[in-house]
Design an enzyme around this catalytic site. Sequence first.
Site, mmCIF file in Angstrom:
data_model
loop_
_atom_site.group_PDB
_atom_site.id
_atom_site.type_symbol
_atom_site.label_atom_id
_atom_site.label_comp_id
_atom_site.label_asym_id
_atom_site.label_seq_id
_atom_site.Cartn_x
_atom_site.Cartn_y
_atom_site.Cartn_z
ATOM 1 N N ASP A 92 -37.373 -41.759 57.610
ATOM 2 C CA ASP A 92 -37.105 -40.447 58.219
ATOM 3 C C ASP A 92 -37.551 -39.276 57.327
ATOM 4 O O ASP A 92 -37.411 -38.117 57.699
ATOM 5 C CB ASP A 92 -35.628 -40.321 58.619
ATOM 6 C CG ASP A 92 -34.700 -40.347 57.419
ATOM 7 O OD1 ASP A 92 -35.196 -40.427 56.262
ATOM 8 O OD2 ASP A 92 -33.478 -40.289 57.620
ATOM 9 N N ASP A 205 -77.574 -27.575 21.719
ATOM 10 C CA ASP A 205 -77.580 -28.727 22.634
ATOM 11 C C ASP A 205 -78.932 -29.432 22.546
ATOM 12 O O ASP A 205 -79.748 -29.363 23.458
ATOM 13 C CB ASP A 205 -77.292 -28.197 24.054
ATOM 14 C CG ASP A 205 -77.228 -29.294 25.084
ATOM 15 O OD1 ASP A 205 -77.104 -30.475 24.704
ATOM 16 O OD2 ASP A 205 -77.303 -28.965 26.289
HETATM 17 C C1 SPV Z 1 -74.595 -30.439 30.174
HETATM 18 O O1 SPV Z 1 -73.508 -30.063 30.639
HETATM 19 O O2 SPV Z 1 -74.780 -30.626 28.984
HETATM 20 C C2 SPV Z 1 -75.723 -30.672 31.087
HETATM 21 C C3 SPV Z 1 -75.812 -29.937 32.339
HETATM 22 O O3 SPV Z 1 -76.590 -31.433 30.716
HETATM 23 S S1 SPV Z 1 -76.754 -28.524 32.019
HETATM 24 O O4 SPV Z 1 -76.172 -27.827 30.903
HETATM 25 O O5 SPV Z 1 -76.749 -27.714 33.220
HETATM 26 O O6 SPV Z 1 -78.111 -28.952 31.699
HETATM 27 MG MG MG Z 2 -76.498 -31.954 28.723
#
Ligand code: SPV
Ligand code: MG
Length: 434
Positions: A92, A205
């Site tokens: 219920d 990066d």
């Molecule tokens: C990351 O997040 O590291 C990626 C995606 O590879 S981008 O940064 O958009 O390339």
């Molecule tokens: Mg990346």
Amino acid sequence: MTKTVYLGMIADIMHPGLIHIINEGAKHGELVVGLFTDKAIARHKRLPYLTYEQRKNVVENIRGVSRVVPQKEWSYAPNLRRLKPDYMIHGDDWQQGPDRELREEALSVMQEWGGEVIEIPYTKGIDSSSLDKEIKKIGTTPDVRLKTLRRLIDAKNVVRILEVHDGLSGLICENLEVTDHSGTESFDGMWSSSLTDSTSKGKPDIEAVDLTTRMQDLTNVLECTTKPIIYDGDTGGKPEHFVFTVRTLERNGVSAVIIEDKTGLKKNSLFGTDAVQTQDSIENFCAKIRMGKNAQVTKDFMIIARCESLIAGKSVDDALTRCCAYVEQGGADGIMIHSKEKTGEDIREFCTRFHALHPYVPIVAVPTTYNHLREEELADWGVKVVIYANHMLRAAYPAMVKAATSILQHHRSLEANELCMPIKQILELIPGTK
Ligand code: SPV
Ligand code: MG
């Protein structure tokens, strides 16, 4: 003639409340359990810990259950109309809360053939939701976590992934829920981004942060979360090294690695053509994917090929040729198509055309620049996984700069205080402090 009774169940964690309702149902006739499939559940709740087959195996062996049929929708109506049971039984508790509409619908459908809905008092003190919370506290295993991404891809229209770079952002992804009139929204899994992993260490990066270092930090995420992880593997490095990366990720319960078809010094894709970057040959990249696929131990781990053609200013045709080869010759389990075009038009064209050629190969999109598009729209083009690739770090940094600036400006932290979460709140944020 024996009467039939319908009982809809998820039956993930068995408890006395469920046995009670089975017993009550069986008193009225032959009990048919409509077992919710992963697909039926995915839009409304987290996926069960057990797979459909495992749950079915448990339920069909419970005394009182005559047979188990799949319930493929959240609504009871389709199964009720198909089976036309004399009774439907339910706790219920659905008289209140979000299930009220389901109840109204079931009541009216059962009337179509003069069936009856039996409601039994909800068993107090023990229920699936509180057991669910207890189980969540225990955590997960690498094996269970690893498998979850494929299950989500099978069960959901679109899988929503959020970037995390430490335990704290991991906890946000794990626990945050937003409830509105259409239901409760949450993230399905996490993206371990090379950009934010590098940036948070003060490094560019460019694959300068090695796998061991990234795994060390990912361990903090693994320790406090249960959701699946997609790992940004950059170029994957040398094919001979990539096989070790695959094994390391798998051993840790990561569900998928995405590698991009670049060679030489990799720079972040969002530079577009401002940075000189070379795409690998189709042949080499396919060979790298194949080596990874041959190295993996589990059947569920995914290697997703990321195509940089659009980033490099090449055509959708070029991207299609490459991606078809990555799947057909390389054996990639999915495709990530990347672009920094703002309109998303190139992504739309690629996805619709690729989806027509390979409807069962999941497409991953990273809508950082074409961020006006909603998940539903991307899903209509054939996108299966949407990654919000950097937003936790990008949100955190300006907030930190703001607080630090205020301290410098005022020579005290009084003014910065309102930019910060209360001390009481941070003390209580992580359970187990006291
Ligand atoms: C990351 O997040 O590291 C990626 C995606 O590879 S981008 O940064 O958009 O390339
Ligand atoms: Mg990346």
